[in-house]
Enzyme design. Structure first.
Site, PDB file in Angstrom:
ATOM      1  N   THR A 136       0.852  -1.198   0.000  1.00  0.00           N
ATOM      2  CA  THR A 136       0.000   0.000   0.000  1.00  0.00           C
ATOM      3  C   THR A 136       0.884   1.243   0.000  1.00  0.00           C
ATOM      4  O   THR A 136       1.923   1.262   0.663  1.00  0.00           O
ATOM      5  CB  THR A 136      -0.900  -0.014   1.248  1.00  0.00           C
ATOM      6  OG1 THR A 136      -1.752  -1.158   1.172  1.00  0.00           O
ATOM      7  CG2 THR A 136      -1.766   1.240   1.343  1.00  0.00           C
ATOM      8  N   GLY A 186       3.063   1.801   7.954  1.00  0.00           N
ATOM      9  CA  GLY A 186       1.706   2.093   8.392  1.00  0.00           C
ATOM     10  C   GLY A 186       1.282   3.520   8.157  1.00  0.00           C
ATOM     11  O   GLY A 186       0.181   3.915   8.549  1.00  0.00           O
ATOM     12  N   GLY A 187       2.160   4.294   7.477  1.00  0.00           N
ATOM     13  CA  GLY A 187       1.776   5.664   7.139  1.00  0.00           C
ATOM     14  C   GLY A 187       0.482   5.713   6.337  1.00  0.00           C
ATOM     15  O   GLY A 187      -0.278   6.675   6.411  1.00  0.00           O
ATOM     16  N   GLU A 190      -0.591  -5.437   6.148  1.00  0.00           N
ATOM     17  CA  GLU A 190       0.767  -5.462   5.578  1.00  0.00           C
ATOM     18  C   GLU A 190       1.644  -6.445   6.344  1.00  0.00           C
ATOM     19  O   GLU A 190       2.411  -7.199   5.756  1.00  0.00           O
ATOM     20  CB  GLU A 190       1.379  -4.062   5.622  1.00  0.00           C
ATOM     21  CG  GLU A 190       0.741  -3.113   4.624  1.00  0.00           C
ATOM     22  CD  GLU A 190       1.236  -1.684   4.748  1.00  0.00           C
ATOM     23  OE1 GLU A 190       1.107  -0.952   3.767  1.00  0.00           O
ATOM     24  OE2 GLU A 190       1.733  -1.294   5.817  1.00  0.00           O
TER      25      GLU A 190
HETATM   26  C1  5RP Z   1       1.154   2.000   4.270  1.00  0.00           C
HETATM   27  C2  5RP Z   1       2.627   1.872   4.318  1.00  0.00           C
HETATM   28  C3  5RP Z   1       3.383   2.427   3.158  1.00  0.00           C
HETATM   29  O1  5RP Z   1       4.096   1.407   2.554  1.00  0.00           O
HETATM   30  C4  5RP Z   1       4.299   3.505   3.655  1.00  0.00           C
HETATM   31  O2  5RP Z   1       3.521   4.473   4.336  1.00  0.00           O
HETATM   32  C5  5RP Z   1       5.060   4.175   2.507  1.00  0.00           C
HETATM   33  O3  5RP Z   1       4.169   4.874   1.705  1.00  0.00           O
HETATM   34  P1  5RP Z   1       4.644   5.710   0.443  1.00  0.00           P
HETATM   35  O4  5RP Z   1       5.159   4.747  -0.553  1.00  0.00           O
HETATM   36  O5  5RP Z   1       3.401   6.444  -0.006  1.00  0.00           O
HETATM   37  O6  5RP Z   1       5.703   6.675   0.893  1.00  0.00           O
HETATM   38  O7  5RP Z   1       3.217   1.333   5.221  1.00  0.00           O
HETATM   39  O8  5RP Z   1       0.538   1.557   5.443  1.00  0.00           O
END
Ligand code: 5RP
Length: 226
Positions: free
Chosen positions: A31, A100-101, A108
């Site tokens: 994600t 988890g951002g 995940e």
């Molecule tokens: C989502 C996540 C993403 O992998 C993480 O936040 C990185 O995101 P991005 O590729 O938009 O920087 O852990 O829950």
């Protein structure tokens, strides 16, 4: 890195990950914005004749994949995944990560743990000597106040992640607490265990002993495998 350089670095990592997919694999789709480049590049390989099945770590990635006609299996039906490709918010040289951002850390982590290999795709700014930033914690919604209080008593002053004026709700119906990493040098597995032992915490965004190859994308379009 400015925004367009970051996009270029993420795209490079995502496209490189799509090249790792072998025929007939069951592929876990992570994600986030880096994973989006992977999913789009995978779609192109499928259009060129690659045969795979996929399973997603979030409703968002599932919808994106379905919109690109990528064959999907429900997560409920899956026990073993061949290869999962996912992003990270921060990763250190031990391949320990904060994730988890995007609010999808629980699925995940489950898919990463169910995969023969988890390939991590990041732009070069995310590779840090020491993990930094808030750690997302998935917490039960009905007890979030007491969980936040228990975290505070344990020394973790967390904030609830909000979506405008309402708490952000994960695909699993949980809330997310944002836990400051703090400046004390901490062993990541011990910190994870300490946080996870707090009643009401379902899972933490600390990932360790799970990443295989890490593809680090750079602004000039080259990718390093670590
Ligand atoms: C989502 C996540 C993403 O992998 C993480 O936040 C990185 O995101 P991005 O590729 O938009 O920087 O852990 O829950």
């Amino acid at each position: 890195m400015d925004d367009s350089q970051r996009e270029q670095a993420k795209r490079a990592a995502g496209v490189a990950a799509a090249a790792l997919i072998q025929p007939d694999m069951l592929v876990g789709l992570g994600t986030g914005s880096t994973t989006r480049f992977f999913i789009e590049a995978l779609c192109q390989r499928i259009e060129e004749g690659l045969s795979v099945d996929c399973v997603a770590t979030s409703h968002h990635s599932e919808e994106l994949a379905r919109s690109l006609s990528i064959p999907m299996r429900p997560i409920e039906s899956v026990t073993q995944v061949d290869l999962t490709v996912d992003g990270a918010d921060c990763i250190d040289p031990k391949k320990q990560m904060i994730k988890g951002g995007g609010g999808a850390l629980l699925r995940e982590k489950i898919l990463a743990a169910s995969s023969r290999e988890m390939v991590v795709i990041v732009d070069s700014d995310k590779w840090q000597e020491r993990l930094e930033g808030d750690i997302p914690l998935e917490i039960v919604p009905f007890a979030h106040k007491t969980t936040l209080e228990r975290l505070k008593i344990a020394g973790f002053e967390c904030k609830l992640r909000m979506n405008k004026e309402f708490p952000y709700v994960t695909d699993n119906g949980h809330y997310i607490a944002l836990c400051p990493m703090g400046s004390a040098v901490q062993e990541i597995p011990a910190l994870h265990l300490q946080l996870k032992a707090i009643i009401g915490v379902v899972e933490t965004g600390l990932f360790f002993n799970v990443a295989g190859r890490v593809l680090v994308g750079f602004a000039d379009g080259h990718v390093e495998v670590r």
